[in-house]
Motif scaffolding. Structure first.
Motif, PDB file in Angstrom:
ATOM      1  N   TYR A 201       0.959  -1.300  -0.062  1.00  0.00           N
ATOM      2  CA  TYR A 201      -0.095  -0.170  -0.077  1.00  0.00           C
ATOM      3  C   TYR A 201       0.784   1.346   0.253  1.00  0.00           C
ATOM      4  N   LYS A 202       0.200   2.411  -1.121  1.00  0.00           N
ATOM      5  CA  LYS A 202       1.647   2.995  -1.483  1.00  0.00           C
ATOM      6  C   LYS A 202       2.930   3.368  -1.135  1.00  0.00           C
ATOM      7  N   LYS A 203       3.165   2.824  -1.364  1.00  0.00           N
ATOM      8  CA  LYS A 203       4.838   1.883  -2.536  1.00  0.00           C
ATOM      9  C   LYS A 203       5.771   1.749  -0.812  1.00  0.00           C
ATOM     10  N   SER A 204       4.570   1.129   0.304  1.00  0.00           N
ATOM     11  CA  SER A 204       5.498   0.652   1.392  1.00  0.00           C
ATOM     12  C   SER A 204       5.074   0.051   2.836  1.00  0.00           C
ATOM     13  N   SER A 205       3.651  -0.305   3.070  1.00  0.00           N
ATOM     14  CA  SER A 205       3.156  -1.284   3.727  1.00  0.00           C
ATOM     15  C   SER A 205       3.041  -2.097   2.882  1.00  0.00           C
ATOM     16  N   PRO A 206       3.008  -3.361   3.509  1.00  0.00           N
ATOM     17  CA  PRO A 206       2.526  -4.426   3.235  1.00  0.00           C
ATOM     18  C   PRO A 206       1.658  -5.304   4.345  1.00  0.00           C
ATOM     19  N   TYR A 207       0.378  -5.757   2.955  1.00  0.00           N
ATOM     20  CA  TYR A 207      -0.634  -5.702   3.759  1.00  0.00           C
ATOM     21  C   TYR A 207      -1.515  -7.362   3.303  1.00  0.00           C
ATOM     22  N   ASN A 208      -2.557  -7.782   4.195  1.00  0.00           N
ATOM     23  CA  ASN A 208      -2.696  -9.575   3.946  1.00  0.00           C
ATOM     24  C   ASN A 208      -3.911  -8.640   3.710  1.00  0.00           C
ATOM     25  N   LEU A 209      -5.319  -9.147   2.629  1.00  0.00           N
ATOM     26  CA  LEU A 209      -6.506  -8.499   2.149  1.00  0.00           C
ATOM     27  C   LEU A 209      -6.855 -10.247   2.131  1.00  0.00           C
ATOM     28  N   GLU A 210      -7.955 -10.344   2.793  1.00  0.00           N
ATOM     29  CA  GLU A 210      -9.399 -11.322   3.143  1.00  0.00           C
ATOM     30  C   GLU A 210     -10.823 -10.884   2.530  1.00  0.00           C
ATOM     31  N   ALA A 211     -10.695 -11.594   1.264  1.00  0.00           N
ATOM     32  CA  ALA A 211     -11.802 -11.133   0.540  1.00  0.00           C
ATOM     33  C   ALA A 211     -12.276 -12.751   0.291  1.00  0.00           C
ATOM     34  N   ARG A 212     -13.674 -12.287  -0.332  1.00  0.00           N
ATOM     35  CA  ARG A 212     -14.305 -13.748  -0.455  1.00  0.00           C
ATOM     36  C   ARG A 212     -14.956 -13.322  -2.233  1.00  0.00           C
ATOM     37  N   VAL A 213     -14.996 -14.073  -3.206  1.00  0.00           N
ATOM     38  CA  VAL A 213     -14.740 -14.464  -4.647  1.00  0.00           C
ATOM     39  C   VAL A 213     -16.043 -14.898  -4.502  1.00  0.00           C
ATOM     40  N   VAL A 214     -17.339 -13.698  -5.691  1.00  0.00           N
ATOM     41  CA  VAL A 214     -18.267 -13.434  -5.562  1.00  0.00           C
ATOM     42  C   VAL A 214     -18.886 -14.366  -6.903  1.00  0.00           C
ATOM     43  N   ARG A 215     -17.578 -13.967  -8.033  1.00  0.00           N
ATOM     44  CA  ARG A 215     -17.015 -14.279  -9.705  1.00  0.00           C
ATOM     45  C   ARG A 215     -16.991 -14.677 -10.450  1.00  0.00           C
ATOM     46  N   TYR A 216     -16.774 -14.950 -11.476  1.00  0.00           N
ATOM     47  CA  TYR A 216     -15.881 -14.584 -12.611  1.00  0.00           C
ATOM     48  C   TYR A 216     -16.289 -14.167 -13.460  1.00  0.00           C
ATOM     49  N   GLN A 217     -15.732 -13.570 -14.730  1.00  0.00           N
ATOM     50  CA  GLN A 217     -16.134 -12.641 -15.585  1.00  0.00           C
ATOM     51  C   GLN A 217     -15.490 -12.424 -16.941  1.00  0.00           C
ATOM     52  N   LYS A 218     -15.580 -11.430 -17.920  1.00  0.00           N
ATOM     53  CA  LYS A 218     -14.951 -11.503 -19.032  1.00  0.00           C
ATOM     54  C   LYS A 218     -15.277  -9.712 -18.627  1.00  0.00           C
ATOM     55  N   ASP A 219     -13.476  -9.320 -18.747  1.00  0.00           N
ATOM     56  CA  ASP A 219     -13.184  -7.684 -19.018  1.00  0.00           C
ATOM     57  C   ASP A 219     -13.865  -6.963 -20.594  1.00  0.00           C
ATOM     58  N   LYS A 220     -13.427  -5.919 -20.275  1.00  0.00           N
ATOM     59  CA  LYS A 220     -13.794  -5.350 -22.026  1.00  0.00           C
ATOM     60  C   LYS A 220     -12.863  -5.966 -22.992  1.00  0.00           C
ATOM     61  N   ASN A 221     -11.651  -6.554 -22.351  1.00  0.00           N
ATOM     62  CA  ASN A 221     -10.293  -7.233 -23.589  1.00  0.00           C
ATOM     63  C   ASN A 221     -10.511  -8.840 -23.517  1.00  0.00           C
ATOM     64  N   ASN A 222     -11.900  -9.069 -23.150  1.00  0.00           N
ATOM     65  CA  ASN A 222     -12.467 -10.112 -23.031  1.00  0.00           C
ATOM     66  C   ASN A 222     -11.150 -11.356 -22.091  1.00  0.00           C
ATOM     67  N   LYS A 223     -10.185 -10.213 -20.940  1.00  0.00           N
ATOM     68  CA  LYS A 223      -9.435 -11.450 -20.289  1.00  0.00           C
ATOM     69  C   LYS A 223     -10.985 -11.971 -19.154  1.00  0.00           C
ATOM     70  N   GLU A 224     -10.377 -12.844 -18.514  1.00  0.00           N
ATOM     71  CA  GLU A 224     -11.142 -13.483 -16.942  1.00  0.00           C
ATOM     72  C   GLU A 224     -10.220 -12.857 -16.345  1.00  0.00           C
ATOM     73  N   VAL A 225     -11.624 -12.680 -15.606  1.00  0.00           N
ATOM     74  CA  VAL A 225     -11.453 -11.663 -14.154  1.00  0.00           C
ATOM     75  C   VAL A 225     -11.809 -12.440 -12.850  1.00  0.00           C
TER      76      VAL A 225
END
Length: 359
Positions: A201-225
């Motif tokens: 974060y801000k080129k300085s501090s490392p963090y661990n984030l815990e998030a929940r996966v909601v879904r998969y989809q394609k972006d505007k470049n047809n890449k999976e996100v």
């Protein structure tokens, strides 16, 4: 009882004088205490903080900073040169401003780079590491909504295996995170599962984030996100002192015979690599060590000769010692290696690339 004698008069006068002196002292002490309290209140005020933040750095403050960070002579000289050229702001505040101190360090590095001063670069990176250790503190972040777009996350689905994700878009409800093409299907997090992502974060501090996966989809470049919901489960991590280059590139290595030569009280170490080379994958490189993934179950405490893109770009060599060996769920072995012998120029180059000073 007042007898009216000269002796009694002098005694009364002396007592009165003592009372007067005591009263004067009490008033003076009360005034000093009042002034002290006012000064303490002023030191806590925004006005005082602003003045202290902007006054020119004093030599005594540089000495105090150097002592607190445990700088050696060469590192202290680099620090002196920075604040001699940049008299503002106060070093006590400047060393806590990551972006400001990084701009100063990058400027010094550019100067050393022009004249190929490798010893100067080494002192600079030593200074950078020690300042981060002594004065670095996590930048506060309480919710994933504050993470900037383009932030890179490190995803570790199994021990020793890392993949780079990137935050490509963010809304008040969710995060759209790009996943790399090389991520195998069996390593993708399942929908509704929780994942851990490490980021800076801000080129300085490392963090661990815990998030929940909601879904998969394609972006505007047809890449999976992968789409994750926002979270406030964000925890600071201990910052590594040596910046690292994340990569996944082929390398080769061999065993090393170590000979210690003693001459009186002095001793020298010589390394003799074997001619038999083995294939591996080089990952997570720093100026102090690296990780190699291999099919071979090599035990810790052994020495290795390594040949490969140790700077993430060009072929180099180094001698290292295996600190520990772990095994991932795919049955491959991860060798955690500390360099015992590495060229100073290469060490500086790795640091410079990892810090973003050069490409």
């Amino acid at each position: 009882m007042n007898t009216g004698s000269p002796l009694a008069a002098r005694l009364n006068l002396n007592i009165f004088a003592v009372l007067i002196v005591a009263l004067v002292i009490a008033v003076a002490l009360a005034a000093l205490y009042f002034l002290f309290k006012k000064l303490e209140e002023y030191k806590l005020s925004p006005e005082y903080a602003a003045k202290q933040k902007n006054h020119a750095t004093r030599n005594s403050e540089i000495q105090d900073t150097a002592k607190r960070a445990n700088l050696n002579k060469e590192e202290k000289d680099v620090l002196h040169s920075i604040f001699k050229k940049h008299p503002l702001p106060n070093i006590i505040y400047a060393v806590k401003d990551t972006e400001l101190i990084e701009s100063y360090l990058k400027e010094v590095f550019d100067g050393y780079n022009v004249i190929n001063d490798e010893d100067g670069k080494a002192a600079l990176f030593g200074l950078r590491s020690k300042l981060a250790k002594a004065f670095g503190s996590p930048q506060p972040i309480k919710n994933s909504r504050l993470i900037p777009v383009e932030t890179e996350f490190t995803y570790t689905p199994s021990r020793g295996i890392h993949y780079k994700f990137k935050l490509i878009n963010i809304s008040p409800e969710e995060m759209l995170i790009g996943i790399p093409d090389e991520l195998p299907n069996d390593e993708k997090p399942e929908i509704l599962s929780k994942i851990s992502l490490v980021f800076i974060y801000k080129k300085s501090s490392p963090y661990n984030l815990e998030a929940r996966v909601v879904r998969y989809q394609k972006d505007k470049n047809n890449k999976e996100v992968v789409v994750c919901g926002h979270t406030d489960r964000i925890f600071p991590l201990q910052k590594r002192m040596a910046p690292r280059i994340e990569l996944h590139m082929d390398c080769e290595f061999s065993s090393v015979k170590v000979q210690v030569q003693k001459k009186g009280k002095n001793e020298s170490v010589e390394y003799f690599p074997s001619d038999k080379m083995h294939a591996g994958v080089l990952e997570d490189v720093s100026s102090g060590g690296c990780r190699i993934v291999t099919e071979l179950p090599i035990k810790a405490e052994q020495y290795m000769f390594i040949r490969g893109p140790l700077d993430g770009q060009n072929e180099h060599t180094a001698i290292g010692k295996i600190l520990r060996t772990t095994q991932n769920k795919n049955g491959k072995f991860i060798l955690h290696i500390k360099y015992e012998e590495i060229e100073l120029k290469l060490s500086n180059r790795i640091n410079a690339i990892a810090c973003g000073y050069i490409k």
